[in-house]
Design an enzyme around this catalytic site. Sequence first.
Site, mmCIF file in Angstrom:
data_model
loop_
_atom_site.group_PDB
_atom_site.id
_atom_site.type_symbol
_atom_site.label_atom_id
_atom_site.label_comp_id
_atom_site.label_asym_id
_atom_site.label_seq_id
_atom_site.Cartn_x
_atom_site.Cartn_y
_atom_site.Cartn_z
ATOM 1 C CD GLU A 47 -2.711 -1.329 2.449
ATOM 2 O OE1 GLU A 47 -2.750 -0.353 3.221
ATOM 3 O OE2 GLU A 47 -3.339 -2.370 2.671
ATOM 4 C CD GLU A 49 -3.908 -6.612 2.245
ATOM 5 O OE1 GLU A 49 -4.804 -5.901 2.739
ATOM 6 O OE2 GLU A 49 -2.699 -6.429 2.461
#
Length: 994
Positions: free
Chosen positions: A164, A251
Amino acid sequence: MSILVLVYGIVAFNRTDQVKFDGYSLFLKDRRVFLHGGEFHTFRLPVPALWLDILEKVKAAGLNSISVYTHMGLLNPSRGVVDFDDWRDLQPLFDAAREVGVWITLRPGYINAETTAGGIAHWITTEVAGTLRTNAPDYHEAWTPYIQAIASKIRGNEINDDNEYNLDTGQEYMAQLEATYRAAGIVIPFTYNDAGNQDHFINGTGAVDLHGNDYYPQRYDCADPEEWHTVVDYYDYHMQVDPGQPFYVPEMQGGSLNGWGPGSAEYSGCTLLTGPEFESVFYRQLWASNAKLVSYYMFYGGTSWGALPYGGVYTSYDYGGAITESRALTPKYPEIKLQGIFLRSSPEFYKTDRIGNSSMGLPDGLGVSGPAAVVVTFLQNPDSGAGFWILRQSDSTSTAITSFGLNVKTSTGNVLHLPLVTSKITLSGRESKLVLTDYAYGVNSRMLYSTAQVFYSCVIDSRDVLFLYGDVSQSHEFALSISGSVSSTADFDVTSGSSIGLSSDITVFSISAPFSPGLITVFESSTTLILFADTLTASTFFAPTISIPNNTDPHKNYWDIGTNESVLIGGPYLVRSASIASGVLEIRGDLNITSSSKQLNITIIAPAHLSSATWNGRHIALRTPSSTSRANIDSIVYEGLLILSEEEHMKIEVPILSGWKFRDSLPEISSTYDDSSWIVANHTFTNIPFPMYYGDGRILYGCDYGFCENIVLWRGHFNATGLEKSVNLSINGGEAFAASVWLNDVFLNTSYGNASASLNILEETDDIFMLPREELLPGEDNVITVVQDNMGLNETVFTLNDPKSPRGVRGFQLDSGVFSEWKVQGKVGGYSGYPDKVRGVLNEGGLYGERKGWHLPGFDTTTWTSRDISSGLPNASAGVGFFVTSFDLKIPEGLDVLMSFTFEEALGQPYRAYIFINGWMLGKRVANLGPQYKFPVHQGILDYQGVNTVAVALWSMENKSISLRLNLTIDGIFSGGIANITTNNPSWSSDGRE
């Protein structure tokens, strides 16, 4: 960024022929694979023997991989030290993965994961001047040894480096990470988790080989689990940015984080928020988006013990996953298993083109014929023509029941208006399903269509086996070619294809709602077995793989690479594994005996002429049901009865926690306390980019002195004139922190941080504490003592330097006079000298009792005062005290008894409790905020056949009477489990202690 590799199979992209991908999916050892897995963090289960338990539950759900973060802060506690000892070691994980047959995606580096500093080592947050997660030279120097050590440990295994991350500031940094891995001999593809479709690292400097995206579409409101968000079709975005690569979702929401405060739900609310209905709709929507690499975050959450969590979350990291923190299966698990076994059984689905959907259109008049309330997406295998029609409500939040027809095209060349026999296809509210056309099962068979769902297809004993299922409230049908005569039964109607416009060799089997639950053998011959069950019955089945006996291939247990053999076993709580030797089917698994009968019916589909079967070594009496008998055919459907042993139905009781011993743990407020050994807090420069608010130039940030985690104590000395009236303190401890303040031995007040369901966040305070004139010592040394709870360092939410959190005192000022000296003390030894190398750098804090080792087993408390923990601290006063007791456990071998330490009084009292079990800090109870009151503890921390020590550091934050009720409780009892679980709970030693 991650590097796709095989456990025990060193392969690479453009550097090997064994890990590859095309625009459809991943290839492992030249086999096309749907990478289907879940997230599991071994550091949140610090008992390596139990990692096998989680991996076997992953495999039993039909998944073939796990994704695993490593936490730099645990492995790299100080500069120059990388520690892979004990539960930090990766080798037991690799060994267990190979034994079970699951792939690993290992993701070191910055992780987020609701952990302190997002996983960055605490020492880096204060010793590095440059911006974190950039190409700053001192940051590069700091992380390089850790990454090199990781690479050397897991070379040939699947790894991930940063998570991220922002393209704008990170291109050179990502390139540095890639170069470091390449230099260390890692040769496989790099991948990256791009949060929020930000197009990061697809092209240019630092670009990865395989780009991925994470999705949390249901968000995080566990207090209102019935409030649904709408599904999102991610296909167009993927085709825009990565059209030549398979769609990778590293994810996908598998639960939800949960924050502090009375407004927060328990994790049971998160389980409901992302429950079976969510899995049915949102996971199949990923299929509709043509995703072929998916991992659920989290599958097993575990425990954020010690100082692991960042300030936004509490000790439990249950996450509402498919497996609870205590390792029990949740109601989410069966739906995952139904999907997982289907995907494992359906290799044609690994390569599909998206032909169209209801919004973009479908050719030849195909699609839903009926209400616009239904959306269909059509995927097709370009080689075989197999069709996958994914259906859901157009309003995915709808709870309405909708019936409709579907126009499909099959190998017959004609458009079929399904269903052909029953009245309609039905979708319940918040349900998604799959209609199949030209679907291959077994080796030699193909089904023309099915409105029933497929759970399993494979070959058992040279028979093509197809196992379908559907809800009892809906009608279902499927059409296929059958060799041999068939006739209608009490459950199924049989319709000849020639009577409804199909070829004469096609038979349509249909069952109308409502129907009785149970397993039905629809058809069985020497070459074919067709089974059907209601959804609930189907969800009780497992399909363990069978490896070839005496096979030495390290990949022998990996589906479609080492084996294509399996059996079906229905009824048990969990089937871990199965093997066949000399005609005996040997099954390992668990039975839920929490509140069960003394026997269990088991259904087995396995090769004919089994001589016998065993369950965990015990004989199972097998018979072939009369309903499956066919003339001159040996049925492969068996029924068995398993009788529970005496140990399995005996009553398990746990001891009452009693015999508590007590000692005060705040001598620092005494006038005779000597803090000469404490560190003088006299820094005037810091690498932490958040300045002091006021003071005299001295910087009072705990991390600058080696004390980032758990409780830190500060002592400010001043020579009083007697005219001082107040002290102003700004204290930063992170979300939901607290700090209590004393003048000499007199309690002044407590500063409270705040949080409520991730709202109303207050991570620092600025308070004025009034100084009672009569308590000042004019002309003498006076001390302001601050007991401050550090709730973990921040993740990189707003800036890359957020983990450089200014935990400590950000401002200090007397209304008159000055502080002559500030002293600070955290956990004994700081980053590098802490004595407990087994439990590690994040286990302890700076309380006097912790520094002395009172929380450790073996510490002698015989001279302490007897005082029950329910009485709280003496004199109803603010302060800190240690309560210690021990108890014996005698759990019979072969039982997995799930236990928790449970606070049974209501929330609201102003106290914090730090719970140590055999020396491990496995719980932080914040009683004024909540929500956590139950703290699971596993075997391996608990000694199931020995003495166990419980220590509770009780911090009363006001001058009020505190009454708490702490009990050991049972959460579940299961026979089976994992054998040979050992403990590693080092006892007290004076070495390194105060």
